[in-house]
Design an enzyme around this catalytic site. Structure first.
Site, PDB file in Angstrom:
ATOM      1  N   MET A  85       0.849  -1.177   0.084  1.00  0.00           N
ATOM      2  CA  MET A  85       0.114   0.197  -0.017  1.00  0.00           C
ATOM      3  C   MET A  85       0.996   1.078  -0.119  1.00  0.00           C
ATOM      4  O   MET A  85       1.834   1.417   0.945  1.00  0.00           O
ATOM      5  CB  MET A  85      -1.078   0.010   1.143  1.00  0.00           C
ATOM      6  CG  MET A  85      -2.006  -1.139   1.206  1.00  0.00           C
ATOM      7  SD  MET A  85      -2.830  -1.282   2.703  1.00  0.00           S
ATOM      8  CE  MET A  85      -1.750  -1.920   3.749  1.00  0.00           C
ATOM      9  N   SER A 113       5.645  -1.467  -0.790  1.00  0.00           N
ATOM     10  CA  SER A 113       5.134  -0.735  -2.233  1.00  0.00           C
ATOM     11  C   SER A 113       6.313  -0.105  -2.852  1.00  0.00           C
ATOM     12  O   SER A 113       7.192   0.690  -2.065  1.00  0.00           O
ATOM     13  CB  SER A 113       3.849   0.343  -1.833  1.00  0.00           C
ATOM     14  OG  SER A 113       3.733   0.821  -3.070  1.00  0.00           O
ATOM     15  N   TYR A 135       6.048  -2.215  -9.685  1.00  0.00           N
ATOM     16  CA  TYR A 135       5.213  -2.020 -11.189  1.00  0.00           C
ATOM     17  C   TYR A 135       6.314  -2.051 -12.168  1.00  0.00           C
ATOM     18  O   TYR A 135       7.375  -1.936 -11.967  1.00  0.00           O
ATOM     19  CB  TYR A 135       4.377  -0.736 -11.196  1.00  0.00           C
ATOM     20  CG  TYR A 135       3.382  -0.485  -9.987  1.00  0.00           C
ATOM     21  CD1 TYR A 135       2.225  -1.182 -10.300  1.00  0.00           C
ATOM     22  CD2 TYR A 135       3.389   0.088  -8.853  1.00  0.00           C
ATOM     23  CE1 TYR A 135       0.836  -1.073  -9.755  1.00  0.00           C
ATOM     24  CE2 TYR A 135       2.245   0.034  -7.876  1.00  0.00           C
ATOM     25  CZ  TYR A 135       1.236  -0.574  -8.382  1.00  0.00           C
ATOM     26  OH  TYR A 135      -0.038  -0.329  -7.499  1.00  0.00           O
ATOM     27  N   THR A 161       3.003  -6.267  -9.388  1.00  0.00           N
ATOM     28  CA  THR A 161       1.589  -6.022  -9.619  1.00  0.00           C
ATOM     29  C   THR A 161       1.440  -6.060 -11.196  1.00  0.00           C
ATOM     30  O   THR A 161       1.807  -5.133 -12.060  1.00  0.00           O
ATOM     31  CB  THR A 161       1.107  -4.667  -9.065  1.00  0.00           C
ATOM     32  OG1 THR A 161       1.324  -4.707  -7.794  1.00  0.00           O
ATOM     33  CG2 THR A 161      -0.355  -4.362  -9.325  1.00  0.00           C
ATOM     34  N   LYS A 238       0.856 -10.310  -8.807  1.00  0.00           N
ATOM     35  CA  LYS A 238      -0.329  -9.966  -8.077  1.00  0.00           C
ATOM     36  C   LYS A 238      -1.270  -9.231  -9.165  1.00  0.00           C
ATOM     37  O   LYS A 238      -0.948  -8.529  -9.891  1.00  0.00           O
ATOM     38  CB  LYS A 238       0.082  -8.863  -6.987  1.00  0.00           C
ATOM     39  CG  LYS A 238      -1.108  -8.321  -6.074  1.00  0.00           C
ATOM     40  CD  LYS A 238      -0.793  -7.288  -5.122  1.00  0.00           C
ATOM     41  CE  LYS A 238      -1.861  -6.677  -4.552  1.00  0.00           C
ATOM     42  NZ  LYS A 238      -2.627  -5.775  -5.322  1.00  0.00           N
ATOM     43  N   HIS A 262      -7.391  -5.774  -7.009  1.00  0.00           N
ATOM     44  CA  HIS A 262      -6.767  -4.536  -6.580  1.00  0.00           C
ATOM     45  C   HIS A 262      -7.821  -3.671  -5.715  1.00  0.00           C
ATOM     46  O   HIS A 262      -7.874  -2.581  -5.668  1.00  0.00           O
ATOM     47  CB  HIS A 262      -6.547  -3.596  -7.791  1.00  0.00           C
ATOM     48  CG  HIS A 262      -5.158  -2.767  -7.757  1.00  0.00           C
ATOM     49  ND1 HIS A 262      -4.000  -2.981  -8.312  1.00  0.00           N
ATOM     50  CD2 HIS A 262      -4.866  -1.390  -6.753  1.00  0.00           C
ATOM     51  CE1 HIS A 262      -3.000  -2.215  -7.898  1.00  0.00           C
ATOM     52  NE2 HIS A 262      -3.527  -1.496  -6.959  1.00  0.00           N
ATOM     53  N   ARG A 265     -10.050  -1.267  -7.190  1.00  0.00           N
ATOM     54  CA  ARG A 265      -9.524  -0.024  -7.489  1.00  0.00           C
ATOM     55  C   ARG A 265      -9.044  -0.185  -9.113  1.00  0.00           C
ATOM     56  O   ARG A 265      -8.752   1.072  -9.390  1.00  0.00           O
ATOM     57  CB  ARG A 265      -8.300   0.356  -6.679  1.00  0.00           C
ATOM     58  CG  ARG A 265      -8.843   0.559  -5.174  1.00  0.00           C
ATOM     59  CD  ARG A 265      -7.621   0.437  -4.291  1.00  0.00           C
ATOM     60  NE  ARG A 265      -6.874   1.786  -4.293  1.00  0.00           N
ATOM     61  CZ  ARG A 265      -7.010   2.826  -3.680  1.00  0.00           C
ATOM     62  NH1 ARG A 265      -8.216   3.006  -3.018  1.00  0.00           N
ATOM     63  NH2 ARG A 265      -6.161   3.874  -3.873  1.00  0.00           N
ATOM     64  N   ASP A 293      -6.584 -11.782  -2.245  1.00  0.00           N
ATOM     65  CA  ASP A 293      -6.353 -10.505  -1.758  1.00  0.00           C
ATOM     66  C   ASP A 293      -7.707  -9.751  -2.370  1.00  0.00           C
ATOM     67  O   ASP A 293      -8.236 -10.128  -3.402  1.00  0.00           O
ATOM     68  CB  ASP A 293      -5.384  -9.605  -2.640  1.00  0.00           C
ATOM     69  CG  ASP A 293      -5.292  -7.951  -2.520  1.00  0.00           C
ATOM     70  OD1 ASP A 293      -4.872  -7.710  -1.274  1.00  0.00           O
ATOM     71  OD2 ASP A 293      -5.535  -7.610  -3.570  1.00  0.00           O
TER      72      ASP A 293
END
Length: 384
Positions: A85, A113, A135, A161, A238, A262, A265, A293
């Site tokens: 996060m 993160s 990312y 992710t 993820k 996510h 989101r 998740d």
């Protein structure tokens, strides 16, 4: 209200949500709790988990239920990792240092993160077991640099992710012209600039703009091969919802997949994560770990996930609610509540440990039994 007083008022992780609403500025609260579009997937995550019912076993010795398990080869006191996060200093001044301390004290991994507001080196000093989330960056050199920093700091897994080629349309942030509070920055990207807290521009989200500038939407399976070659750490993907992608992840040497939308989101209208879980677990076929998740709020939710094929879960917003309500002690209290709920639910479900929970039958609200669900999973994976 002191952290001790706050914690005494929190009997469930959901209780922390109301305290967080009162503690946070409205724009930050909406940044934490908001969703893409109209919130269809955000709501679906909870509705789907609520539809799953456990079928308890009886006459088993549950005098000392064991919540401990292993995640990515690491012992954990419960099958939970704190989800990645971003920008946690927007929620509390101690940010990731506080939540990492809570994870350390409760014996669960903490996921750093890529957009954390403390650096991986600073967080490493707290002493938690760390996973590092990335990312896919437009600049591969920067990706490698961050991987090397994560390895040097002692991270034990890398989580990529894969559901964010671009950021979802988070309407609350766009309407407010969301910008990060003064002094809150992405610690690994200090050269980033944004509109600043003093001059919000409706229709523009600072976080979305930064993501668009950094993240490469061309990510493909060939890039996973490249990333696999860059690090010897276990690799987690993820954002996997389709069983065909889970099968492909296994073929590419991925060590775990996270069944995630996510937290509602990204794609509004995406399948609820727990609805996707059984087919993904079936497709993985024990060749990689499967984590759930999105929407997890209680110890009972963890048992549901395990019964449906998950190794464990990621816990996100409830940890931030605890952080907002009471700093590090608040985050620790929420994690402790989850562990207490898990132990209690194991006992009432007739499960002395997580292995027994994985063998529980489930019934959904439409009347399907666990056995029927197993056949449905097989049919779905087989129909390629």
């Amino acid at each position: 209200m002191s952290p001790a007083t706050t914690n005494a008022c929190l009997l469930t992780p959901a209780d922390a949500e109301e305290h967080a609403r009162l503690a946070l500025p409205p724009t930050v609260e909406r940044f934490v709790n908001g969703a893409a579009g109209t919130g269809l997937t955000l709501r679906a995550n909870r509705e789907a988990l609520d539809r799953v019912c456990l079928v308890p076993r009886v006459l088993t010795d549950v005098s000392s239920p064991v919540t401990a398990g292993r995640l990515l080869g690491v012992d954990a006191k419960m099958p939970v990792a704190v989800a990645p996060m971003a920008y946690q200093r927007a929620v509390h001044e101690d940010g990731e240092l506080a939540t990492a301390g809570a994870a350390r004290d409760l014996g669960v991994p903490f996921t750093v993160s890529m957009f954390s507001s403390h650096s991986v080196e600073e967080i490493a000093a707290v002493g938690a077991t760390m996973w590092f989330q990335v990312y896919w960056l437009r600049d591969r050199g920067r990706t490698v640099e961050l991987l090397r920093r994560a390895e040097a700091a002692g991270c034990v897994a890398v989580m990529l992710t894969v559901d964010t080629p671009r950021m979802g349309r988070r309407l609350d942030d766009l309407r407010a012209g969301f910008s990060l509070p003064d002094g809150v920055k992405a610690a690994h990207f200090r050269d980033l600039s944004g509109p600043g807290p003093g001059d919000p521009t409706p229709g523009v989200s600072e976080v979305a703009a930064q993501t668009a500038a950094l993240v490469d939407p061309s990510l493909s399976w060939s890039d996973i091969e490249w990333l696999r070659e860059q690090t010897r750490l276990p690799l987690i993907l993820k954002g996997v919802l389709d069983p065909l992608d889970a099968r492909r992840a296994v073929r590419h040497g991925v060590d775990a997949v996270v069944v995630s939308n996510h937290g509602g989101r990204q794609l509004d209208g995406a399948v609820a994560s727990v609805d996707a879980l059984p087919a993904v677990a079936e497709a993985a076929d024990g060749c990689c770990e499967v984590l759930l998740d999105s929407g997890v709020r209680s110890g009972t939710d963890i048992i549901k996930a395990v019964a449906l094929g998950a190794t464990g879960v990621l816990l996100g917003r409830p940890v931030l609610w605890g952080l907002a309500a009471g700093g590090g002690e608040g985050a620790k209290h929420v994690l402790r509540l989850v562990q207490e709920e898990l132990e209690h639910a194991l006992a009432l479900a007739g499960c002395p440990d997580l292995g027994a929970a994985s063998r529980l039958r489930t019934v959904t609200a439409d009347g399907r039994t666990g056995a029927v669900l197993e056949r449905a999973r097989g049919d779905m994976v087989g129909a390629r």
